[in-house]
Design an enzyme around this catalytic site. Sequence first.
Site, short mmCIF file in Angstrom:
data_model
loop_
_atom_site.label_atom_id
_atom_site.label_comp_id
_atom_site.label_asym_id
_atom_site.label_seq_id
_atom_site.Cartn_x
_atom_site.Cartn_y
_atom_site.Cartn_z
N HIS A 1 -43.33 -83.29 -48.38
CA HIS A 1 -41.92 -83.63 -48.14
C HIS A 1 -41.72 -85.12 -48.41
O HIS A 1 -42.51 -85.94 -47.93
CB HIS A 1 -41.53 -83.29 -46.70
CG HIS A 1 -40.09 -83.61 -46.44
ND1 HIS A 1 -39.07 -82.84 -46.97
CD2 HIS A 1 -39.50 -84.63 -45.77
CE1 HIS A 1 -37.91 -83.39 -46.62
NE2 HIS A 1 -38.14 -84.46 -45.89
N GLY B 1 -42.52 -80.78 -61.74
CA GLY B 1 -43.94 -80.51 -61.54
C GLY B 1 -44.86 -81.72 -61.64
O GLY B 1 -46.03 -81.56 -62.01
N GLN C 1 -46.57 -92.15 -54.39
CA GLN C 1 -47.48 -91.94 -53.25
C GLN C 1 -47.75 -90.46 -53.02
O GLN C 1 -48.85 -90.08 -52.59
CB GLN C 1 -46.90 -92.58 -51.98
CG GLN C 1 -46.65 -94.07 -52.10
CD GLN C 1 -47.89 -94.83 -52.55
OE1 GLN C 1 -48.99 -94.55 -52.08
NE2 GLN C 1 -47.70 -95.79 -53.46
C1 GRF Z 1 -40.92 -84.25 -54.82
O1 GRF Z 1 -40.33 -85.44 -54.37
C2 GRF Z 1 -41.14 -83.32 -53.67
O2 GRF Z 1 -41.59 -83.95 -52.53
C3 GRF Z 1 -39.73 -82.85 -53.50
O3 GRF Z 1 -39.32 -82.54 -54.81
C4 GRF Z 1 -39.94 -83.44 -55.68
C5 GRF Z 1 -40.64 -82.62 -56.71
O4 GRF Z 1 -41.18 -83.39 -57.70
N1 GRF Z 1 -39.53 -81.90 -52.51
P1 GRF Z 1 -42.13 -82.74 -58.78
O5 GRF Z 1 -41.52 -81.43 -59.24
O6 GRF Z 1 -43.48 -82.57 -58.17
O7 GRF Z 1 -42.14 -83.74 -59.90
#
Ligand code: GRF
Length: 222
Positions: free
Chosen positions: A113, A14, A177
Amino acid sequence: MAHINLGVFVSGGGTNLQSIINACEAGRIEATVTVVISNKKKSYALERARHHNIPAYHVPTGKKGSPEFAAADRRHVELLREHDVDLVCLAGYMRVIGPELMAAYSESILNIHPALLPSFPGTHGQEDAADYGVRVSGCTVHFAWPEFDTGPIIIQAAVPVLPDDDGDSLAARILAQEHKIYPQAIQWYAQDRLHIQGRRVIVDNAPPPTILEAIISPGLEI
Ligand code: GRF
Protein backbone atom coordinates in the site's frame (compact mmCIF):
# COMPACT_ATOMS: atom_id res chain seq x y z
CA MET A 1 10.43 -23.16 3.42
CA ALA A 2 13.20 -22.71 0.88
CA HIS A 3 12.31 -21.72 -2.66
CA ILE A 4 8.72 -20.49 -3.07
CA ASN A 5 6.36 -19.92 -5.99
CA LEU A 6 4.59 -16.60 -6.26
CA GLY A 7 1.23 -15.71 -7.77
CA VAL A 8 1.13 -11.96 -8.42
CA PHE A 9 -2.14 -10.02 -8.82
CA VAL A 10 -1.99 -6.75 -10.75
CA SER A 11 -4.24 -4.12 -12.30
CA GLY A 12 -1.90 -1.57 -13.80
CA GLY A 13 1.57 -0.92 -15.14
CA GLY A 14 3.25 -3.57 -13.03
CA THR A 15 6.45 -1.87 -11.88
CA ASN A 16 6.17 -3.72 -8.57
CA LEU A 17 5.72 -6.97 -10.48
CA GLN A 18 8.85 -6.07 -12.45
CA SER A 19 10.87 -5.44 -9.31
CA ILE A 20 9.78 -8.81 -7.94
CA ILE A 21 10.62 -10.62 -11.19
CA ASN A 22 14.02 -8.90 -11.30
CA ALA A 23 14.79 -9.88 -7.70
CA CYS A 24 13.82 -13.50 -8.48
CA GLU A 25 15.84 -13.67 -11.68
CA ALA A 26 18.90 -12.10 -10.06
CA GLY A 27 18.71 -14.64 -7.23
CA ARG A 28 18.29 -11.89 -4.62
CA ILE A 29 15.18 -13.66 -3.35
CA GLU A 30 14.40 -17.37 -3.18
CA ALA A 31 11.27 -17.23 -5.26
CA THR A 32 9.84 -17.63 -8.76
CA VAL A 33 6.79 -15.90 -10.18
CA THR A 34 4.79 -18.78 -11.63
CA VAL A 35 1.58 -16.93 -12.53
CA VAL A 36 0.33 -13.35 -12.97
CA ILE A 37 -3.36 -12.47 -12.83
CA SER A 38 -4.95 -9.17 -13.78
CA ASN A 39 -8.54 -7.97 -13.60
CA LYS A 40 -7.73 -5.64 -16.49
CA LYS A 41 -7.16 -7.03 -19.96
CA LYS A 42 -4.94 -4.13 -21.02
CA SER A 43 -2.78 -4.09 -17.92
CA TYR A 44 0.81 -3.61 -19.06
CA ALA A 45 1.80 -5.92 -16.22
CA LEU A 46 0.46 -8.84 -18.29
CA GLU A 47 2.90 -7.87 -21.06
CA ARG A 48 5.75 -7.71 -18.59
CA ALA A 49 4.92 -11.24 -17.42
CA ARG A 50 4.84 -12.58 -20.99
CA HIS A 51 8.24 -11.01 -21.70
CA HIS A 52 9.58 -13.26 -18.96
CA ASN A 53 7.63 -16.31 -20.16
CA ILE A 54 5.43 -16.24 -17.09
CA PRO A 55 1.85 -17.45 -17.63
CA ALA A 56 -0.42 -14.38 -17.46
CA TYR A 57 -4.20 -14.38 -17.23
CA HIS A 58 -6.93 -11.80 -17.48
CA VAL A 59 -9.71 -12.64 -15.01
CA PRO A 60 -12.52 -10.05 -14.96
CA THR A 61 -14.09 -9.86 -11.50
CA GLY A 62 -17.35 -7.93 -11.74
CA LYS A 63 -18.79 -6.28 -8.64
CA LYS A 64 -18.38 -7.73 -5.17
CA GLY A 65 -21.38 -9.96 -4.47
CA SER A 66 -22.10 -10.62 -8.17
CA PRO A 67 -22.04 -14.14 -9.70
CA GLU A 68 -19.08 -12.98 -11.83
CA PHE A 69 -17.16 -12.03 -8.67
CA ALA A 70 -17.77 -15.48 -7.13
CA ALA A 71 -16.70 -17.18 -10.37
CA ALA A 72 -13.52 -15.08 -10.47
CA ASP A 73 -12.81 -15.98 -6.85
CA ARG A 74 -13.00 -19.71 -7.73
CA ARG A 75 -10.94 -19.18 -10.90
CA HIS A 76 -8.23 -17.38 -8.91
CA VAL A 77 -7.82 -20.32 -6.54
CA GLU A 78 -7.85 -22.76 -9.46
CA LEU A 79 -5.09 -20.87 -11.29
CA LEU A 80 -2.98 -20.50 -8.17
CA ARG A 81 -3.24 -24.24 -7.45
CA GLU A 82 -2.50 -25.08 -11.08
CA HIS A 83 0.73 -23.06 -10.86
CA ASP A 84 1.74 -24.42 -7.43
CA VAL A 85 1.65 -21.02 -5.79
CA ASP A 86 2.85 -20.79 -2.18
CA LEU A 87 2.48 -17.04 -1.67
CA VAL A 88 0.05 -14.56 -3.23
CA CYS A 89 1.37 -11.02 -3.80
CA LEU A 90 -1.12 -8.24 -4.47
CA ALA A 91 0.95 -5.70 -6.41
CA GLY A 92 -1.19 -2.75 -7.40
CA TYR A 93 -4.28 -4.99 -7.56
CA MET A 94 -7.18 -2.57 -7.31
CA ARG A 95 -9.97 -5.03 -6.47
CA VAL A 96 -10.99 -6.75 -3.27
CA ILE A 97 -10.17 -10.43 -3.18
CA GLY A 98 -12.86 -13.04 -2.57
CA PRO A 99 -13.52 -15.29 0.44
CA GLU A 100 -12.39 -18.49 -1.32
CA LEU A 101 -8.99 -17.05 -2.11
CA MET A 102 -8.70 -15.61 1.38
CA ALA A 103 -9.49 -19.01 2.92
CA ALA A 104 -7.27 -20.99 0.54
CA TYR A 105 -4.23 -18.76 1.18
CA SER A 106 -4.86 -17.66 4.75
CA GLU A 107 -1.73 -15.91 6.10
CA SER A 108 -0.09 -16.33 2.70
CA ILE A 109 -1.33 -13.20 0.94
CA LEU A 110 0.75 -10.01 0.97
CA ASN A 111 -0.30 -6.54 -0.16
CA ILE A 112 1.60 -3.32 -0.81
CA HIS A 113 0.00 0.00 0.00
CA PRO A 114 1.44 3.41 -0.99
CA ALA A 115 1.08 5.10 2.42
CA LEU A 116 2.16 4.50 6.00
CA LEU A 117 -0.77 2.42 7.23
CA PRO A 118 -2.99 2.85 9.14
CA SER A 119 -2.85 6.38 7.66
CA PHE A 120 -4.41 6.92 4.26
CA PRO A 121 -5.89 3.53 3.36
CA GLY A 122 -7.92 3.18 0.16
CA THR A 123 -7.16 3.74 -3.49
CA HIS A 124 -5.63 7.25 -3.36
CA GLY A 125 -3.10 6.93 -0.57
CA GLN A 126 -0.47 9.22 -2.12
CA GLU A 127 -2.87 11.99 -3.13
CA ASP A 128 -4.68 11.84 0.21
CA ALA A 129 -1.37 12.18 2.08
CA ALA A 130 -0.21 15.12 -0.08
CA ASP A 131 -3.58 16.87 0.28
CA TYR A 132 -3.65 16.31 4.04
CA GLY A 133 -0.30 18.04 4.39
CA VAL A 134 1.65 15.36 6.21
CA ARG A 135 5.44 15.85 6.20
CA VAL A 136 6.34 12.19 5.90
CA SER A 137 4.59 9.42 4.03
CA GLY A 138 5.71 6.11 2.55
CA CYS A 139 4.65 2.58 1.83
CA THR A 140 3.69 -0.57 3.67
CA VAL A 141 3.85 -4.29 2.93
CA HIS A 142 1.40 -6.21 5.08
CA PHE A 143 -0.46 -9.49 5.29
CA ALA A 144 -3.86 -9.13 3.66
CA TRP A 145 -6.90 -9.46 5.86
CA PRO A 146 -10.45 -9.56 4.50
CA GLU A 147 -10.88 -5.86 5.23
CA PHE A 148 -8.74 -3.80 2.85
CA ASP A 149 -5.42 -2.31 4.07
CA THR A 150 -5.81 -3.58 7.63
CA GLY A 151 -3.60 -6.66 8.03
CA PRO A 152 -0.42 -7.05 10.14
CA ILE A 153 2.48 -4.90 8.95
CA ILE A 154 5.76 -6.51 7.81
CA ILE A 155 7.86 -3.59 6.58
CA GLN A 156 7.46 0.12 5.94
CA ALA A 157 9.58 2.76 4.22
CA ALA A 158 9.14 6.47 4.94
CA VAL A 159 9.91 9.34 2.58
CA PRO A 160 9.59 13.10 3.03
CA VAL A 161 6.68 14.99 1.53
CA LEU A 162 8.15 18.11 -0.08
CA PRO A 163 6.43 21.49 -0.16
CA ASP A 164 5.63 21.39 -3.89
CA ASP A 165 4.50 17.78 -3.97
CA ASP A 166 1.23 16.71 -5.48
CA GLY A 167 -0.10 13.15 -5.52
CA ASP A 168 1.95 12.25 -8.61
CA SER A 169 5.35 13.50 -7.47
CA LEU A 170 4.85 11.92 -4.06
CA ALA A 171 3.69 8.67 -5.70
CA ALA A 172 6.91 8.48 -7.73
CA ARG A 173 9.06 8.95 -4.62
CA ILE A 174 7.08 6.29 -2.77
CA LEU A 175 7.11 3.87 -5.71
CA ALA A 176 10.93 3.73 -5.70
CA GLN A 177 10.74 2.47 -2.12
CA GLU A 178 7.94 0.00 -2.90
CA HIS A 179 10.33 -1.66 -5.32
CA LYS A 180 12.79 -2.25 -2.46
CA ILE A 181 10.56 -3.34 0.37
CA TYR A 182 8.24 -5.75 -1.46
CA PRO A 183 11.03 -8.14 -2.56
CA GLN A 184 12.46 -7.95 0.96
CA ALA A 185 9.15 -8.96 2.56
CA ILE A 186 8.86 -11.85 0.10
CA GLN A 187 12.36 -13.04 0.95
CA TRP A 188 11.56 -13.06 4.68
CA TYR A 189 8.42 -15.06 3.94
CA ALA A 190 10.44 -17.52 1.84
CA GLN A 191 12.89 -17.89 4.71
CA ASP A 192 9.98 -18.55 7.10
CA ARG A 193 11.03 -15.60 9.25
CA LEU A 194 7.61 -13.93 9.56
CA HIS A 195 5.33 -14.80 12.47
CA ILE A 196 1.97 -13.15 12.99
CA GLN A 197 1.12 -12.45 16.63
CA GLY A 198 -2.19 -10.64 16.79
CA ARG A 199 -1.68 -7.36 14.93
CA ARG A 200 2.09 -7.66 15.04
CA VAL A 201 4.50 -9.45 12.77
CA ILE A 202 7.65 -10.79 14.37
CA VAL A 203 10.57 -10.83 11.90
CA ASP A 204 13.15 -13.37 13.08
CA ASN A 205 16.57 -11.71 13.36
CA ALA A 206 15.22 -8.43 12.02
CA PRO A 207 18.08 -6.13 11.07
CA PRO A 208 18.15 -2.60 12.48
CA PRO A 209 16.42 0.06 10.36
CA THR A 210 18.14 1.06 7.12
CA ILE A 211 18.54 4.82 7.02
CA LEU A 212 19.50 5.96 3.53
CA GLU A 213 17.30 8.27 1.54
CA ALA A 214 14.45 6.61 3.38
CA ILE A 215 13.78 5.05 6.75
CA ILE A 216 13.00 1.39 6.16
CA SER A 217 12.09 -0.58 9.21
CA PRO A 218 13.08 -3.43 9.57
CA GLY A 219 16.12 -2.71 7.42
CA LEU A 220 16.93 -4.13 4.01
CA GLU A 221 19.14 -7.17 3.70
CA ILE A 222 19.11 -7.49 -0.08
C1 GRF B 1 1.58 1.18 -6.49
O1 GRF B 1 1.80 2.46 -5.94
C2 GRF B 1 0.82 0.34 -5.52
O2 GRF B 1 1.22 0.49 -4.21
C3 GRF B 1 -0.54 0.93 -5.74
O3 GRF B 1 -0.66 0.99 -7.14
C4 GRF B 1 0.61 1.25 -7.67
C5 GRF B 1 0.87 0.17 -8.67
O4 GRF B 1 2.04 0.39 -9.36
N1 GRF B 1 -1.57 0.36 -5.02
P1 GRF B 1 2.61 -0.72 -10.33
O5 GRF B 1 1.46 -1.28 -11.15
O6 GRF B 1 3.28 -1.76 -9.50
O7 GRF B 1 3.57 0.02 -11.20
